[in-house]
Scaffold this motif. Structure first.
Motif, PDB file in Angstrom:
ATOM      1  N   ASN A 139       0.846  -1.187   0.000  1.00 30.53           N
ATOM      2  CA  ASN A 139       0.000   0.000   0.000  1.00 30.53           C
ATOM      3  C   ASN A 139       0.886   1.243   0.000  1.00 30.53           C
ATOM      4  OD1 ASN A 139      -1.779   2.090   0.484  1.00 30.53           O
ATOM      5  ND2 ASN A 139      -3.038   0.917   1.909  1.00 30.53           N
ATOM      6  N   SER A 141      -0.244   4.375  -0.130  1.00 31.85           N
ATOM      7  CA  SER A 141      -1.094   5.536   0.127  1.00 31.85           C
ATOM      8  C   SER A 141      -0.382   6.633   0.905  1.00 31.85           C
ATOM      9  CB  SER A 141      -2.363   5.101   0.876  1.00 31.85           C
ATOM     10  OG  SER A 141      -2.025   4.501   2.115  1.00 31.85           O
ATOM     11  N   ASN A 180      -8.441  -4.171  -8.510  1.00 32.55           N
ATOM     12  CA  ASN A 180      -9.590  -4.629  -7.730  1.00 32.55           C
ATOM     13  C   ASN A 180     -10.316  -3.453  -7.085  1.00 32.55           C
ATOM     14  OD1 ASN A 180      -8.970  -7.356  -8.244  1.00 32.55           O
ATOM     15  ND2 ASN A 180      -7.488  -7.400  -6.571  1.00 32.55           N
ATOM     16  N   GLU A 181      -9.565  -2.415  -6.768  1.00 30.72           N
ATOM     17  CA  GLU A 181     -10.135  -1.245  -6.093  1.00 30.72           C
ATOM     18  C   GLU A 181     -11.137  -0.506  -6.982  1.00 30.72           C
ATOM     19  OE1 GLU A 181      -6.062  -2.082  -4.429  1.00 30.72           O
ATOM     20  OE2 GLU A 181      -7.032  -2.076  -6.388  1.00 30.72           O
ATOM     21  N   ARG A 182     -11.097  -0.768  -8.294  1.00 31.66           N
ATOM     22  CA  ARG A 182     -12.007  -0.079  -9.212  1.00 31.66           C
ATOM     23  C   ARG A 182     -13.083  -1.008  -9.769  1.00 31.66           C
ATOM     24  NH1 ARG A 182      -8.798   3.689 -13.365  1.00 31.66           N
ATOM     25  NH2 ARG A 182     -10.970   4.234 -13.806  1.00 31.66           N
TER      26      ARG A 182
END
Length: 358
Positions: A139, A141, A180-182
């Motif tokens: 990640n 972020s 996968n996040e979209r």
């Protein structure tokens, strides 16, 4: 009278195809017409208004009575033909407003979708080798995009130090992976079978570009060439024999031989052919490869690695390395790599020469 400077002739038995690449028109000439055109090429002054072939060649704009200004072009004829030949896409009906555009585009998509798209590629080479499941991406972020943009630079001196497989997994996922996040952020305009989304934009949402991982020194992964399967986030083994130095296939750029990891960016032209008939779509292949290359560099930079990229390579050697067969609709467009570096933009060998001259 003169020959139109924007034509080329393609012999195609039993005719000659005369292609006006500026106005996107083609004509087939039989032997009689081809012989007459050859004579006019040799001496345009023999043009005869009473000769029906001559007048037809003039009407078709293969001949022109208007002097053409010199074309300001610094490369060879082939690049000029491609660039001018992909300008101004022919359009039978130019939309006058957004409603007309929507109607025309919907008709085009409906026609395209009447045939199934080319299937996703799971590489068939080394079929006896199981798919390699990549570790979960890291990640990022908390990392600053601004920092990555300001820090990224092209380096040409790498230490050869190994790179973690999870780092490579993260780079591949964020560059080429089907995110996968979209998965739940797909609207009704997306055609069935084209729902997958990547981090970089792609012409028609086709995700025509693919990637082959060059692995020389990646922890937990044997040296070799691996095809990245975007939908599964896996690797398929393609070639475990890295007998040739990387610089040898990259046009002799041997300063890069210690690069531990890289990505050959390819394009599935058959995906573009499926939706876009005009050759202007060839431009979009390189645009998409550029997007992916930049994403690769930013992700690698955010993970503390240096990057290098090139479009200079010996195509047939790279194709052999990737296991491509002749006339493969998937073609290699670009290479980008990453690894630990001393941060030098100039390779050691070139720097030594420059210092000695000083």
């Amino acid at each position: 009278m003169q020959i139109n400077p924007y034509i080329f002739i393609l012999p195609k038995t039993p005719t000659a195809i005369v292609w006006n690449y500026k106005n996107h028109k083609q004509y087939e000439l039989n032997l009689e017409y081809s012989v007459r055109l050859t004579k006019l090429i040799d001496d345009p002054k023999i043009f005869d208004n009473s000769n029906p072939i001559d007048t037809q060649l003039l009407e078709a704009e293969i001949l022109t009575d208007t002097p053409s200004p010199p074309i300001n072009w610094g490369w060879d004829e082939l690049s000029k033909i491609f660039h001018i030949g992909t300008k101004n896409i022919p359009c039978d009906q130019m939309p006058e407003n957004a409603d007309e555009w929507a109607s025309i585009y919907l008709d085009h998509c409906t026609k395209t979708l009447s045939t199934p798209p080319p299937p996703d590629r799971i590489h068939k080479h080394k079929a006896d080798t199981p798919l390699i499941r990549l570790p979960a991406p890291i990640n990022l972020s908390e990392n600053s995009l601004q920092s990555a943009l300001l820090t990224r630079k092209t380096c040409r001196s790498f230490t050869g130090e190994s790179v973690a497989l999870q780092t490579i997994s993260t780079i591949l996922y964020l560059c080429l992976g089907h995110l996968n996040e979209r998965a739940n952020n797909v609207d009704e305009s997306i055609a069935k079978g084209l729902e997958a989304r990547r981090s970089s934009p792609s012409g028609g949402g086709l995700n025509a570009c693919e990637g082959f991982l060059y692995a020389k020194n990646i922890d937990g992964l044997k040296p070799g060439i691996y095809a990245y399967n975007a939908s599964e986030h896996t690797l398929s083994t393609v070639n475990t024999q890295l007998k040739t130095a990387l610089g040898q296939v990259l046009s002799g750029q041997h300063f890069i031989n210690e690069l531990p990891a890289g990505l050959f960016i390819t394009c599935r032209f058959d995906k573009l052919w499926w939706k876009y008939e005009h050759s202007r779509a060839y431009r979009m292949a390189y645009v998409e490869a550029g997007h992916i290359s930049q994403t690769y560099q930013l992700v690698a930079t955010a993970m503390g690695l240096s990057t290098w990229l090139t479009g200079a390579f010996t195509d047939n050697q790279v194709e052999s390395l990737l296991g491509f067969e002749e006339n493969n609709p998937e073609q290699v467009l670009f290479f980008v790599g990453c690894g630990k570096s001393d941060g030098q933009v100039i390779c050691r060998e070139l720097k030594s020469l420059l210092n000695n001259r000083g």
